[in-house]
Design a protein around this motif. Sequence first.
Motif, short mmCIF file in Angstrom:
data_model
loop_
_atom_site.label_atom_id
_atom_site.label_comp_id
_atom_site.label_asym_id
_atom_site.label_seq_id
_atom_site.Cartn_x
_atom_site.Cartn_y
_atom_site.Cartn_z
N PHE A 1 0.81 -1.22 0.00
CA PHE A 1 0.00 0.00 0.00
C PHE A 1 0.85 1.28 0.00
O PHE A 1 0.76 2.11 0.89
CB PHE A 1 -0.97 0.01 1.19
N LYS A 2 1.67 1.40 -1.02
CA LYS A 2 2.46 2.61 -1.19
C LYS A 2 1.58 3.73 -1.73
O LYS A 2 0.47 3.50 -2.20
CB LYS A 2 3.63 2.35 -2.14
N GLY A 3 2.12 4.96 -1.68
CA GLY A 3 1.42 6.08 -2.29
C GLY A 3 0.28 6.62 -1.45
O GLY A 3 0.29 6.53 -0.22
N ALA A 4 -0.73 7.17 -2.11
CA ALA A 4 -1.80 7.91 -1.44
C ALA A 4 -2.86 6.98 -0.85
O ALA A 4 -3.07 5.86 -1.33
CB ALA A 4 -2.44 8.89 -2.41
N LYS A 5 -3.51 7.45 0.21
CA LYS A 5 -4.66 6.81 0.84
C LYS A 5 -4.46 5.32 1.12
O LYS A 5 -5.27 4.48 0.73
CB LYS A 5 -5.92 7.04 0.00
N PRO A 6 -3.38 4.95 1.81
CA PRO A 6 -3.12 3.53 2.04
C PRO A 6 -4.16 2.85 2.92
O PRO A 6 -4.41 1.65 2.76
CB PRO A 6 -1.74 3.52 2.70
N TYR A 7 -4.79 3.60 3.85
CA TYR A 7 -5.80 2.96 4.69
C TYR A 7 -7.01 2.55 3.87
O TYR A 7 -7.65 1.52 4.15
CB TYR A 7 -6.21 3.88 5.84
N TYR A 8 -7.32 3.32 2.86
CA TYR A 8 -8.43 2.95 1.97
C TYR A 8 -8.04 1.76 1.11
O TYR A 8 -8.86 0.87 0.84
CB TYR A 8 -8.83 4.15 1.11
N GLN A 9 -6.76 1.72 0.68
CA GLN A 9 -6.28 0.55 -0.04
C GLN A 9 -6.36 -0.70 0.84
O GLN A 9 -6.78 -1.78 0.39
CB GLN A 9 -4.84 0.76 -0.49
N ALA A 10 -5.97 -0.54 2.10
CA ALA A 10 -6.01 -1.67 3.03
C ALA A 10 -7.44 -2.14 3.27
O ALA A 10 -7.71 -3.34 3.35
CB ALA A 10 -5.35 -1.27 4.35
N PHE A 11 -8.35 -1.19 3.41
CA PHE A 11 -9.77 -1.53 3.61
C PHE A 11 -10.30 -2.33 2.43
O PHE A 11 -11.00 -3.34 2.60
CB PHE A 11 -10.58 -0.24 3.79
N ASP A 12 -9.95 -1.89 1.22
CA ASP A 12 -10.44 -2.58 0.02
C ASP A 12 -9.91 -4.01 -0.08
O ASP A 12 -10.55 -4.87 -0.69
CB ASP A 12 -10.06 -1.80 -1.24
N ARG A 13 -8.74 -4.26 0.53
CA ARG A 13 -8.16 -5.61 0.51
C ARG A 13 -8.60 -6.45 1.70
O ARG A 13 -8.25 -7.62 1.80
CB ARG A 13 -6.63 -5.51 0.47
N GLY A 14 -9.35 -5.85 2.64
CA GLY A 14 -9.83 -6.59 3.79
C GLY A 14 -8.74 -7.07 4.72
O GLY A 14 -8.79 -8.18 5.26
N VAL A 15 -7.75 -6.24 4.95
CA VAL A 15 -6.63 -6.66 5.79
C VAL A 15 -7.06 -6.89 7.24
O VAL A 15 -8.07 -6.34 7.69
CB VAL A 15 -5.49 -5.61 5.76
N LYS A 16 -6.32 -7.67 7.95
CA LYS A 16 -6.56 -7.93 9.38
C LYS A 16 -5.55 -7.23 10.27
O LYS A 16 -5.71 -7.19 11.49
CB LYS A 16 -6.53 -9.44 9.65
N LEU A 17 -4.50 -6.69 9.65
CA LEU A 17 -3.51 -5.89 10.37
C LEU A 17 -3.23 -4.63 9.56
O LEU A 17 -3.10 -4.70 8.34
CB LEU A 17 -2.19 -6.66 10.54
N ILE A 18 -3.18 -3.50 10.25
CA ILE A 18 -2.70 -2.29 9.61
C ILE A 18 -1.44 -1.85 10.33
O ILE A 18 -1.20 -2.23 11.48
CB ILE A 18 -3.75 -1.15 9.64
N GLY A 19 -0.63 -1.06 9.66
CA GLY A 19 0.63 -0.69 10.27
C GLY A 19 1.15 0.63 9.77
O GLY A 19 0.52 1.32 8.96
#
Length: 289
Positions: free
Chosen positions: A204-222
């Motif tokens: 999730f490089k670049g802009a809005k990584p939390y939204y990228q992470a949400f779209d991938r359904g991640v279980k860990l954010i960092g």
Amino acid sequence: MSTQHSFILKLSCPDRPGIVHAVSGFLFERGANILDSAQFGDSRTGEFFMRVHFQQVGGDPGLDSLSEAFSVLAGEFEMSWEIHDAELKPKVVIMVSKIGHCLNDLLFRYRTGQLPIEIPAIISNHKDFYQLAASYDIPFHHFPLTESTGAAKAAQEARVLEVIDQHSADLVVLARYMQILSPNLCEHLSGRAINIHHSFLPSFKGAKPYYQAFDRGVKLIGATAHYVTTDLDEGPIIEQEVERVDHSMTPDQLTAIGRDVECVTLARAVKWHVEHRVVLNGTKTVVFR
């Protein structure tokens, strides 16, 4: 035992027998007492890394004399090395845009003595945090980017660099400074600029990584604190931290959780850098915690 006259030596060199013996012998011969020491040999690259915190108990020769004497030993072992006065607080310039949680956290840690630094300036392309800077009696420099042209960016960065050089900054911290630095500025700040990226790189490089992470359904954010290089979000990583999330959370909730993680991650990276605990190892780092 007082640490009034203490120094930190960090080095890297091709690995071979006798390095630790030579360094400890050099310090012993000059009346130094080792307070703590750490070393690491990278079997894949053949490089050796070492950090020594030592105290002068048999007279204080001073930093310049120590450095001059050590240069002879360093030459024998082909070392890249630095010796620092452990009592000297590094000068850190902070850069920020319109999101201030990392700036606020760093300032609080600075004020309460958790970060052994001086902050001679805060630089921003927006005015949002000039009052926060004033509350800490830190000069605030507003250098807006009103145009997107290369000439405008170059002119703005020239003003940024003038402040950094004026204060002889040891470190520049991009505390959510939402601008891509030019290659020239990145090269000028090589090894002394830390960025906080609100993602667990290399994902999730670049802009809005939390939204990228949400779209991938991640279980860990960092979050990832890394040195700035000319390659966006590719610099040597100093520290990372994660927090568990689940399917019920919205992107805004992920963002809120992530901001706490960013603060902790960036503060650790800054602390380890200014305590001279980080040594570059190619595209990676060795961190003596």
